[in-house]
Design an enzyme around this catalytic site. Structure first.
Site, short mmCIF file in Angstrom:
data_model
loop_
_atom_site.label_atom_id
_atom_site.label_comp_id
_atom_site.label_asym_id
_atom_site.label_seq_id
_atom_site.Cartn_x
_atom_site.Cartn_y
_atom_site.Cartn_z
N HIS A 86 0.80 -1.23 0.00
CA HIS A 86 0.00 0.00 0.00
C HIS A 86 0.83 1.29 0.00
O HIS A 86 0.32 2.35 -0.34
CB HIS A 86 -0.93 0.05 1.22
CG HIS A 86 -1.96 -1.04 1.24
ND1 HIS A 86 -2.82 -1.26 0.19
CD2 HIS A 86 -2.26 -1.98 2.18
CE1 HIS A 86 -3.62 -2.29 0.50
NE2 HIS A 86 -3.30 -2.74 1.68
N ASP A 121 -3.09 -11.05 -2.04
CA ASP A 121 -3.57 -10.51 -0.76
C ASP A 121 -5.02 -10.06 -0.98
O ASP A 121 -5.39 -9.66 -2.09
CB ASP A 121 -2.68 -9.32 -0.39
CG ASP A 121 -2.96 -8.76 1.00
OD1 ASP A 121 -2.14 -9.01 1.91
OD2 ASP A 121 -3.98 -8.06 1.17
N HIS A 123 -6.49 -7.47 -0.07
CA HIS A 123 -6.58 -6.04 -0.37
C HIS A 123 -5.93 -5.72 -1.71
O HIS A 123 -4.93 -6.34 -2.08
CB HIS A 123 -5.90 -5.23 0.74
CG HIS A 123 -6.49 -5.46 2.10
ND1 HIS A 123 -5.96 -6.39 2.98
CD2 HIS A 123 -7.55 -4.90 2.71
CE1 HIS A 123 -6.70 -6.38 4.10
NE2 HIS A 123 -7.67 -5.50 3.96
ZN LIG Z 1 -4.15 -7.45 2.99
#
Ligand SMILES: [Zn+2]
Length: 332
Positions: A86, A121, A123
């Site tokens: 991220h 993942d 996300h």
């Molecule tokens: Zn994640």
């Protein structure tokens, strides 16, 4: 291997120096107001003592893993603590302060390597997407729970890259509730043809365990069966692979998934000698950790239909809009 912290200058391959200076300043644990603009000092990216050194240590593992691959000292590397997908060039996000993946990828590109990034993942890998959105030197593929129901709220199939990078950023958002069967078939429809056409020298894979149905924060319904199958497929597609642990907020399940991932990478069959023995006694029945592998789970009824229709629509979009850019026949 015991990796060394990454030399700070290597972070400049991706990150802004002014941001790194802020991180360094925050390393003593004291928050200053100017840090907020870079996402530091928020609930999701708290300022704490040693944070910069931690970031250097994590990025050092990823860097050393990539180095082992290009120096021909390994075919596969797994670093459980890395994969902070991220973090941006000049901001922290989702408990990611330094984007070890983007830094290592920039290093590999400088050495003339062709890199594909596969992110399973739960996300969306937004930081890595943003890093390589306008280049065709990196093929970025992320499968994740839809941004409609999960952080960071991005990763729609329509985000396909821009300029020279158009068609080299691939998102497979899945509806909350999606199970092994739907997940694996979406993976099969999208990932092998694209990797087969792109022909990377090295695959970087963020294999977060938070797709598991017992994860605390996300809403997909994968079991160890689907996860293990997908990691095995990624491994088969990869001439060389650097796997990174990524997220996972059911610690027992995540440890189990990473164990299965490692066994898939090195081609070993794990011996689960604690099957049925440990779970209830050591951790309490709620942890359900008596076995490394889960029983099969299949969604049924309307939920299944909705999840399947969602995945089918996304796959069709990718086949129609991205496959032609790579010269791949979209099929029937
Ligand atoms: Zn994640």
């Amino acid at each position: 291997m015991r990796p060394e912290p990454i030399p700070e200058e290597l972070l400049y391959l991706f990150h802004d120096k002014a941001y790194l200076d802020l991180l360094k300043k925050a390393d003593d644990g004291h928050f200053e107001h100017e840090m907020l603009a870079a996402g530091l000092g928020t609930e999701e990216n708290p300022v704490f003592k040693g944070m910069f050194r931690l970031a250097l240590a994590i990025a050092g593992g990823t860097w050393e893993g990539a180095s082992l691959l290009i120096e021909d000292r390994a075919r596969c590397v797994f670093d459980p603590v890395s994969g902070l997908h991220h973090a941006g060039k000049a901001h922290a996000s989702g408990f990611c302060y330094v984007n070890d993946i983007a830094v290592a990828t920039c290093g590999l590109l400088k050495r003339g390597k062709k890199v594909a990034y596969i992110d399973i993942d739960v996300h969306h890998g937004d930081g890595v997407q943003d890093a390589f959105y306008r280049t065709n030197e990196v093929l970025t593929i992320s499968l994740h729970e839809s941004g409609d129901t999960l952080f960071p709220g991005t990763g729609y199939e329509t985000e396909i890259g821009a300029g020279a990078g158009r068609g080299f950023n691939v998102n497979v958002p899945l509806r909350a509730g999606t199970d092994d069967e739907i997940y694996v078939s979406a993976f099969d429809a999208v990932v092998p043809p694209l990797i087969g056409s792109f022909k990377p020298d090295i695959v970087l894979a963020q294999i977060g365990g938070d797709t598991h149905r017992e994860d605390r924060f996300a809403h997909l319904n994968l079991t160890s069966n689907g996860y293990k199958a997908v990691v095995g497929k990624i491994n088969e597609l990869s001439p060389r692979i650097l796997a990174m642990g990524g997220g996972g907020y059911n610690v027992y399940k995540t440890a189990g998934l990473w164990t299965l991932a490692w066994s898939a990478l090195v081609g070993a069959e794990p011996q689960d000698k604690f099957t049925g023995l440990v779970g209830g006694m050591m951790y309490g029945p709620e942890a359900d950790v008596g076995s490394l592998e889960d029983p099969p789970f299949t969604l049924e009824g309307t939920e299944k239909d909705l999840c399947r229709a969602h995945a089918d629509r996304v796959v069709k979009y990718i086949q129609e809009n991205i496959f032609p850019i790579h010269g791949i026949n979209p099929g029937p």
